[in-house]
Design a protein around this motif. Structure first.
Motif, short mmCIF file in Angstrom:
data_model
loop_
_atom_site.label_atom_id
_atom_site.label_comp_id
_atom_site.label_asym_id
_atom_site.label_seq_id
_atom_site.Cartn_x
_atom_site.Cartn_y
_atom_site.Cartn_z
N THR A 21 4.20 6.39 -13.28
CA THR A 21 5.08 5.61 -12.42
C THR A 21 5.07 4.15 -12.83
N CYS A 22 6.16 3.47 -12.53
CA CYS A 22 6.30 2.03 -12.73
C CYS A 22 6.74 1.43 -11.40
N HIS A 79 0.85 -1.19 0.00
CA HIS A 79 0.00 0.00 0.00
C HIS A 79 0.89 1.24 0.00
N GLU A 80 0.74 2.06 -1.05
CA GLU A 80 1.52 3.28 -1.17
C GLU A 80 0.59 4.45 -1.48
N THR A 81 1.09 5.64 -1.34
CA THR A 81 0.32 6.84 -1.68
C THR A 81 0.96 7.64 -2.80
N LYS A 82 2.26 7.56 -2.98
CA LYS A 82 2.93 8.33 -4.01
C LYS A 82 2.58 7.77 -5.39
N GLY A 83 2.24 8.67 -6.31
CA GLY A 83 1.96 8.25 -7.68
C GLY A 83 0.55 7.76 -7.92
N ALA A 84 -0.33 7.90 -6.95
CA ALA A 84 -1.70 7.43 -7.11
C ALA A 84 -2.49 8.38 -8.01
N GLY A 85 -3.30 7.81 -8.90
CA GLY A 85 -4.16 8.59 -9.76
C GLY A 85 -5.61 8.48 -9.32
N TYR A 86 -6.44 9.36 -9.82
CA TYR A 86 -7.86 9.36 -9.47
C TYR A 86 -8.72 8.87 -10.63
N VAL A 87 -8.61 9.53 -11.79
CA VAL A 87 -9.46 9.18 -12.93
C VAL A 87 -8.86 8.08 -13.82
N PRO A 88 -7.62 8.21 -14.31
CA PRO A 88 -7.09 7.16 -15.21
C PRO A 88 -6.93 5.81 -14.49
N SER A 89 -7.39 4.75 -15.14
CA SER A 89 -7.21 3.40 -14.60
C SER A 89 -5.79 2.93 -14.90
N PRO A 90 -5.25 1.99 -14.09
CA PRO A 90 -3.86 1.56 -14.24
C PRO A 90 -3.69 0.40 -15.21
N LEU A 91 -2.45 -0.06 -15.34
CA LEU A 91 -2.09 -1.26 -16.10
C LEU A 91 -1.18 -2.13 -15.24
N ALA A 92 -1.31 -3.45 -15.39
CA ALA A 92 -0.40 -4.38 -14.71
C ALA A 92 -0.01 -5.46 -15.71
N VAL A 93 1.27 -5.46 -16.12
CA VAL A 93 1.79 -6.40 -17.11
C VAL A 93 3.26 -6.68 -16.81
N ASN A 94 3.76 -7.80 -17.29
CA ASN A 94 5.19 -8.12 -17.19
C ASN A 94 5.73 -8.07 -15.77
N GLY A 95 4.88 -8.38 -14.79
CA GLY A 95 5.30 -8.30 -13.40
C GLY A 95 5.46 -6.88 -12.90
N LEU A 96 4.89 -5.91 -13.64
CA LEU A 96 5.03 -4.49 -13.31
C LEU A 96 3.66 -3.84 -13.21
N GLN A 117 8.09 1.99 -23.62
CA GLN A 117 8.36 0.57 -23.52
C GLN A 117 7.84 0.05 -22.17
N ALA A 118 7.17 -1.09 -22.18
CA ALA A 118 6.62 -1.67 -20.95
C ALA A 118 7.72 -2.42 -20.21
N ASP A 119 8.59 -1.68 -19.53
CA ASP A 119 9.78 -2.27 -18.93
C ASP A 119 10.10 -1.56 -17.62
N LYS A 120 10.93 -2.20 -16.82
CA LYS A 120 11.33 -1.62 -15.53
C LYS A 120 12.29 -0.45 -15.70
N ASN A 121 12.84 -0.31 -16.89
CA ASN A 121 13.68 0.84 -17.22
C ASN A 121 12.92 1.74 -18.19
#
Length: 415
Positions: free
Chosen positions: A328-329, A300-317, A371-375
């Motif tokens: 944020t990634c 559970h974090e607070t930094k980087g949280a958005g309100y309207v745009p929905s997130p993405l979760a892919v590639n373990g990220l 790019q959908a990457d950790k870098n």
């Protein structure tokens, strides 16, 4: 033998392409999570290059286009066509995918303009299709409407599951599951979650929602922890239900009052982002029962949280963009912040994942491809020179973007 071998190879190549090609049948695509398995999407374009077509859309709205075969469906409100405070037409539009030509436009409801948030519209709910019918939701004064049409624009059924009151307006996209249409009725009153029969409109089940607080989040239906779960944020809680009968599986208190973004699921974790009045990003383990507030929050974090745009979760990220433009990634399992980058001034649209790339569309119509990457690696920045508040749709190598005045098809023409 060589001819037989070639024929077999071509068969599997064509079969593989057919299996990969996807429609975009509802909010956030075929899985409701903003991901596409199609290929051939462009990385670069302008308002004049890589544009298949650009079509003026009557009225205004923030709902996303949906794609089914050779059809594109879109809702709109003709707010500029009624004098004074006269009721305005809420419409469903069918367009030809290849040309953008409008097949038909039907009036779903004529209603006065309700009170809305300055960032909302009078047509913000994305429709859904099962390949035979199209389902739309609108607000008429103080009641929620769910209406079903065939592909010729003929109304098949119309239902009002209950009252709806919200000072910020309405946005509850219908979600399809088996033979059902499920709609979130969270509002500033006795909220509800309701399931209709797709063909008849008869109510299959309807349950009360806690806390009586408005939300704008469509449910996400996933296979998690060995069962089918309908999960959603809203009304001061996070809940999982059985989509077959509406029975509660588990709940988490909070973490805030109001929610707009829908959830995503990846690698046995559910993810949310929320931002009023406090900001939160959270990962939840979906294998609990009852109240799991103290036992099933992975991080559970607070930094980087958005309100309207929905997130993405892919590639373990886990990827997210704040309304104010900071993307944020994070490591999906631990929540560790891997990178952050400001991509624009303000975002309303939710990002899309395709071909291992992330597509972020800001309110000025600028789409940043990453790019959908950790870098962090920014691949391109593209502008249509038109404000865009709706989330884009991706299908068969084409990107459909709704601007303030036009619907754009970006990519190459499908033969």
């Amino acid at each position: 033998m060589r001819q037989i071998s070639l024929a077999i190879s071509l068969f599997f190549l064509v079969s593989s392409s057919a299996l990969q090609a996807e429609d975009w049948p509802g909010w956030r695509g075929p899985r409701g999570d903003g991901t596409s398995i199609d290929t051939g999407f462009p990385i670069q374009w302008t308002a004049t290059q890589n544009v298949v077509w650009k079509v003026a859309i009557p009225g205004r709205g923030h709902s996303s286009p949906i794609i089914c075969g050779d059809r594109v469906f879109l809702t709109s409100c003709l707010e500029g066509e009624a004098p004074g405070n006269e009721p305005c037409d809420r419409v469903l539009i069918s367009l030809d995918r290849k040309s953008g030509q409008i097949h038909w436009k039907t009036v779903v409801e004529k209603a006065p303009l309700e009170r809305i948030h300055t960032l909302n519209s009078y047509s913000s709910s994305t429709p859904a299709t099962d390949g035979e019918r199209v389902y739309v939701t609108f607000l008429n004064r103080d009641k929620l409407l769910v209406v079903c049409y065939d592909f010729d624009g003929k109304e098949l059924w119309r239902k009002s599951p209950g009252p709806f009151k919200s000072q910020h307006g309405f946005c509850s996209p219908p979600v399809l599951y088996k033979g059902s249409v499920i709609v979130n009725g969270d509002h500033d009153g006795n909220g509800y979650l309701v399931s209709f029969d797709k063909k008849t409109g008869e109510v299959k089940w309807k349950i009360d929602r806690p806390n009586h607080t408005r939300s704008y989040c469509p449910p996400l239906i996933v296979e998690a922890a060995g069962k089918t779960q309908l999960v959603m944020t809203g009304s001061k809680c996070v809940c999982s239900y059985n989509p077959d009968d509406g029975s509660l599986i588990w709940t988490i208190d909070g973490p805030t009052e109001q929610f707009v973004a829908s959830m995503v699921y990846h690698k046995n974790l559910l993810f949310l982002t929320a931002g009023f009045p406090t900001y939160h990003v959270m990962a939840i383990r979906p294998d609990g029962t009852g109240n799991v507030t103290k036992t099933h929050v992975q991080w559970h974090e607070t930094k980087g949280a958005g309100y309207v745009p929905s997130p993405l979760a892919v590639n373990g990220l886990f990827f997210n963009v704040k309304d104010e433009g900071l993307a944020t990634c994070r490591n999906a399992e631990t929540g560790k912040l891997l990178w952050e980058e400001r991509l624009g001034k303000h975002f309303s649209a939710s990002p899309v994942f395709a071909e291992n790339r992330l597509y972020f569309l800001d309110d000025e119509g600028k789409m940043t491809v990453v790019q959908a990457d950790k870098n962090l690696e920014v691949l391109s920045k593209n502008s249509l020179n038109e404000n865009c508040f709706a989330s884009p749709a991706f299908s068969k190598g084409q990107i459909f973007i709704r601007g303030e005045k036009h619907l754009w098809c970006i990519g190459t023409q499908i033969k």
